[in-house]
Design an enzyme around this catalytic site. Structure first.
Site, PDB file in Angstrom:
ATOM      1  CB  CYS A   2      10.638 -10.301  40.686  1.00 34.03           C
ATOM      2  SG  CYS A   2      10.525 -10.083  42.459  1.00 34.03           S
ATOM      3  NE  ARG A  27      12.220  -6.918  35.950  1.00 37.08           N
ATOM      4  CZ  ARG A  27      11.650  -5.704  35.893  1.00 37.08           C
ATOM      5  NH1 ARG A  27      12.168  -4.777  35.127  1.00 37.08           N
ATOM      6  NH2 ARG A  27      10.593  -5.412  36.596  1.00 37.08           N
ATOM      7  CD1 TRP A  77      14.512  -6.496  45.458  1.00 34.91           C
ATOM      8  CD2 TRP A  77      16.477  -7.273  44.787  1.00 34.91           C
ATOM      9  NE1 TRP A  77      15.468  -5.764  46.107  1.00 34.91           N
ATOM     10  CE2 TRP A  77      16.688  -6.224  45.721  1.00 34.91           C
ATOM     11  CE3 TRP A  77      17.571  -7.898  44.248  1.00 34.91           C
ATOM     12  CZ2 TRP A  77      17.964  -5.799  46.094  1.00 34.91           C
ATOM     13  CZ3 TRP A  77      18.848  -7.480  44.613  1.00 34.91           C
ATOM     14  CH2 TRP A  77      19.027  -6.449  45.529  1.00 34.91           C
ATOM     15  CG  ASN A 103       7.809  -7.383  39.907  1.00 37.93           C
ATOM     16  OD1 ASN A 103       8.297  -7.139  41.005  1.00 37.93           O
ATOM     17  ND2 ASN A 103       8.035  -6.638  38.839  1.00 37.93           N
ATOM     18  N   GLY A 104       6.040  -7.475  42.900  1.00 43.05           N
ATOM     19  CA  GLY A 104       5.356  -6.371  43.585  1.00 43.05           C
ATOM     20  C   GLY A 104       5.111  -6.717  45.043  1.00 43.05           C
ATOM     21  CD  GLU A 486      24.650  10.996  47.170  1.00 42.78           C
ATOM     22  OE1 GLU A 486      25.559  10.739  47.989  1.00 42.78           O
ATOM     23  OE2 GLU A 486      24.367  10.264  46.216  1.00 42.78           O
ATOM     24  CE  LYS A 490      25.077   8.891  43.432  1.00 43.21           C
ATOM     25  NZ  LYS A 490      25.810   8.610  44.642  1.00 43.21           N
ATOM     26  CD  GLU A 493      29.618   7.535  43.550  1.00 42.23           C
ATOM     27  OE1 GLU A 493      30.122   6.461  43.930  1.00 42.23           O
ATOM     28  OE2 GLU A 493      28.495   7.894  43.937  1.00 42.23           O
ATOM     29  CG  HIS A 509      33.572  30.194  59.425  1.00 45.70           C
ATOM     30  ND1 HIS A 509      33.775  31.224  60.320  1.00 45.70           N
ATOM     31  CD2 HIS A 509      32.224  30.010  59.358  1.00 45.70           C
ATOM     32  CE1 HIS A 509      32.623  31.629  60.801  1.00 45.70           C
ATOM     33  NE2 HIS A 509      31.651  30.910  60.241  1.00 45.70           N
ATOM     34  CE  LYS A 611      24.792  -0.670  44.010  1.00 44.71           C
ATOM     35  NZ  LYS A 611      24.521   0.807  43.942  1.00 44.71           N
TER      36      LYS A 611
HETATM   37  C1  AGP Z   1      27.493   5.574  46.485  1.00 48.70           C
HETATM   38  O1  AGP Z   1      27.187   6.056  45.197  1.00 48.70           O
HETATM   39  C2  AGP Z   1      28.686   4.648  46.489  1.00 48.70           C
HETATM   40  N1  AGP Z   1      28.481   3.548  45.630  1.00 48.70           N
HETATM   41  C3  AGP Z   1      29.140   4.299  47.898  1.00 48.70           C
HETATM   42  O2  AGP Z   1      29.451   5.484  48.583  1.00 48.70           O
HETATM   43  C4  AGP Z   1      28.100   3.504  48.755  1.00 48.70           C
HETATM   44  O3  AGP Z   1      27.039   4.341  49.117  1.00 48.70           O
HETATM   45  C5  AGP Z   1      28.814   3.014  50.036  1.00 48.70           C
HETATM   46  O4  AGP Z   1      29.862   2.150  49.662  1.00 48.70           O
HETATM   47  C6  AGP Z   1      27.861   2.292  51.005  1.00 48.70           C
HETATM   48  O5  AGP Z   1      27.350   1.159  50.372  1.00 48.70           O
HETATM   49  P1  AGP Z   1      26.103   0.403  51.092  1.00 48.70           P
HETATM   50  O6  AGP Z   1      24.972   1.377  51.125  1.00 48.70           O
HETATM   51  O7  AGP Z   1      25.825  -0.777  50.223  1.00 48.70           O
HETATM   52  O8  AGP Z   1      26.541   0.016  52.471  1.00 48.70           O
END
Ligand code: AGP
Length: 616
Positions: A2, A27, A77, A103-104, A486, A490, A493, A509, A611
């Site tokens: 927070c 935050r 938060w 906060n915490g 993953e 990264k 994206e 394969h 996001k």
């Molecule tokens: C991950 O780096 C991306 N921003 C994206 O794949 C994300 O994980 C996905 O859209 C799911 O989002 P969420 O966890 O908020 O549901």
């Protein structure tokens, strides 16, 4: 995580505090509030509203709170209690003499709350913070000054907390305490500030004092006094802030994503707080599904998208190994169109950092229409997906601003491990001492993650040496396979280059045809504890090396078996196979972040991405 602000000085406290909260809104933005000491009336004057800071400013209006030069403020938060007006901070004691922001997580707040209620206190919120307000007010009502009261109360609290308080009978003084949550003092000319980070006061002063563990700080117009929880004199660490405001909001980092990568030790520690007893027994009180219902579960289906889906793939290994319940992992966008087989004994686990992803939301609505039970793993308190689920395990990563998920992912892994262990405990598929051993290893993870982060320069150097490559492969086995996926995501994206993850055993394969001279291949090498996995991974590394690949290996500290076949080695602390994803993913996060930076990309807001994807 927070945002907290405290102020004592010649200016209108409300104005200084609201401006400071605006600098800290990244935050947390579930609610905001401010409280000041109305000296003329001898009272606390306060206002607090759910939602963003703008809601509070609208409620304060033109007149605002009564004139005052001492005050505190908070942007929240949510961890305990939904994001609404009642749960917003500041919280007041029984007689509204003391106001507190926090906060915490106060781990032992439930027992403290029960004791207060048994003494006749009436608490109105769901928060852990309100307990501290009542305890502080009772102490000052018994004759202690606010500083002594803070010292005494903090000695009784467990968990991670920064508390900041004011007393209507003690104007011109703000008192705060710090344990495991950030708090910094800003020392101005005839005015003093308290804040979660320097962004809140950097436009007024760059003269700062960083506080340490278990310290109490008392600020007045004339200065600062630091003591321990035992009341002994102590001191903070003085420094001059040389960041600009934008850097200050990122804690001095160039990107929110980089800051969030380095927040992971704290985020993992916070996500473990209060979820197990001293002897390692799990206590997931927010899982509102009864133990009998959990014992009847005969199938688990994890649904998620993107990075959260890769967290679910790791969860599958842990769930099936510890609970012996069949576990499928499904892309949320595919799930409801494949006519899945669901019964009332199916547990659907929806993993979502934002809690607003449309694909995942539509999938859980379908699952519930088919009578399955839904448990959400989510980082955003009060968001749609947990609200529409039967149960929830919140990750306590704090706001994740960078579009590319990092601490959100790592805390999802923690929540998945906790869920699997809780199911094993309830269903008796693992002995108590086995579960306690794994919990102890989880408790050690923050320091292991920090150890990996301490080696970040070597990873940045790797990124500089491979910055010109337009294609990178990632290999992994067992729980390392989702890590490879993953790591590839990264890089896709953030650096916008071709990156692909494979199960190492699958390479021969077909995909091995991709291998050519100089092609970088990250290899997530499993611990040697499970020889068949380690030996097989070694074969895969040899296969690609023999065809000219550059092998970038992530391997345990003392694994010398890979040395002859590794062109680059990033060392990881020794942990068990199932928990290694918590460590192995960190160098891949750092690599992608640094490579994107070198390429001049906007790391926090990569092209074409959002996001939270709230459309199907
Ligand atoms: C991950 O780096 C991306 N921003 C994206 O794949 C994300 O994980 C996905 O859209 C799911 O989002 P969420 O966890 O908020 O549901």
């Amino acid at each position: 995580m927070c945002g907290i602000v405290g102020y004592v000085g010649p200016r209108q406290a409300q104005d200084v505090i609201v401006e400071g909260l605006r600098r800290l809104e990244y935050r947390g933005y579930d609610s905001a509030g401010v409280a000041v000491v109305d000296e003329a009336a001898g009272l606390i004057a306060s206002d607090k509203r759910a939602g963003k800071l703008a809601n509070l400013e609208k409620a304060l209006g033109v007149d605002g709170l009564p004139a005052a030069t001492t005050g505190i403020g908070h942007t929240r938060w949510a961890t305990h209690g939904a994001p609404n007006d009642v749960n917003a901070h500041p919280h007041l004691g029984a007689e509204a003499r003391v106001a507190v922001v926090h906060n915490g997580i106060i781990e032992n707040f439930a027992a403290l709350r029960t004791a207060l209620e048994n003494e006749g206190h009436r608490l109105v919120s769901e928060t852990d913070t309100e307990v501290a307000a009542h305890l502080l007010e009772r102490a000052v009502a018994d004759g202690a000054d606010l500083t002594s009261a803070m010292e005494e109360v903090c000695g009784r609290l467990e968990g991670a907390f920064t508390l900041v308080a004011i007393d209507s009978q003690d104007p011109d003084r703000v008192v705060a305490a710090r344990r495991n949550s950030p708090l910094v003092v800003g020392m101005g000319d005839g005015e003093t500030f308290l804040a979660s980070d320097v962004a809140a006061f950097i436009e007024h002063t760059r003269d700062a004092l960083e506080l340490g563990q278990d310290q109490v700080v008392t600020i007045t117009r004339d200065g600062v006094e630091v003591t321990t929880f035992d009341g002994e004199p102590s001191e903070g660490l003085h420094y001059v802030v040389d960041w600009d405001l934008s850097a200050a909001e990122k804690g001095g980092y160039d990107w929110f994503m980089r800051k969030e990568i380095f927040e992971q030790p704290r985020a993992v520690a916070d996500s473990l707080l209060g979820r197990h007893t001293e002897d390692g027994a799990l206590q997931l009180d927010e899982v509102r599904i009864t133990e009998d219902e959990l014992r009847d579960i005969d199938k688990i289906i994890v649904i998620a998208c993107g990075t959260s889906f890769y967290a679910g793939l790791v969860a599958k290994y842990a769930i099936e190994h510890w609970t012996r319940i069949p576990c499928e992992v499904e892309l949320a966008s595919e799930f409801r169109y494949r006519d899945p087989i669901l019964t009332r004994d199916t547990l659907v686990v929806a993993i979502s950092q934002s809690g607003e992803t449309a694909d995942t939301l539509m999938a859980i609505r379908y699952a519930r229409s088919q009578r399955a039970k839904v448990l959400a793993i989510c980082n955003s308190n009060g968001s749609t997906i947990p609200r529409e689920s039967d149960a929830v395990i919140y990750t306590h990563a704090g706001p994740e601003i960078g579009v590319a998920s990092t601490k959100g992912y790592l805390t999802q892994l923690v929540a998945c491990y906790l869920l699997a262990l809780y199911l094993a405990q309830v269903r008796g598929t693992r002995f108590g001492d086995e579960i306690a051993t794994i919990v102890r290893e989880l408790e050690e993870m923050p320091q292991h993650i920090q150890h990996v982060l301490d080696g970040s320069d070597a990873v940045y150097d790797l990124a500089r040496r491979y910055v010109d490559h337009r294609s990178v492969l990632f290999l992994g086995r067992h729980a390392g396979y989702p890590v490879a996926l993953e790591g590839a995501l990264k890089l896709k994206e953030l650096a916008y280059i071709h990156a692909e993850g494979f199960a190492a055993g699958e390479l021969k394969h077909g995909p091995i045809a991709l291998i050519e001279e100089g092609l970088p291949v990250f290899c997530v090498v499993p611990p040697r504890g499970r020889d068949q996995l380690h030996a097989k991974m070694l074969s895969g590394i040899q296969e690609v090396k023999a065809r000219g690949a550059r092998t970038l290996c992530l391997a345990e500290e003392d694994d010398d078996a890979i040395t002859p076949y590794a062109d680059e080695i990033v060392r990881l602390p020794k942990v068990s196979t199932l928990l290694q994803p918590l460590l192995a993913v960190v160098p891949l996060q750092l690599f992608a972040c640094e490579l994107a930076t070198l390429l001049g990309h906007d790391v926090d807001q990569p092209r074409n991405l959002a996001k939270s994807v709230t459309v199907e």
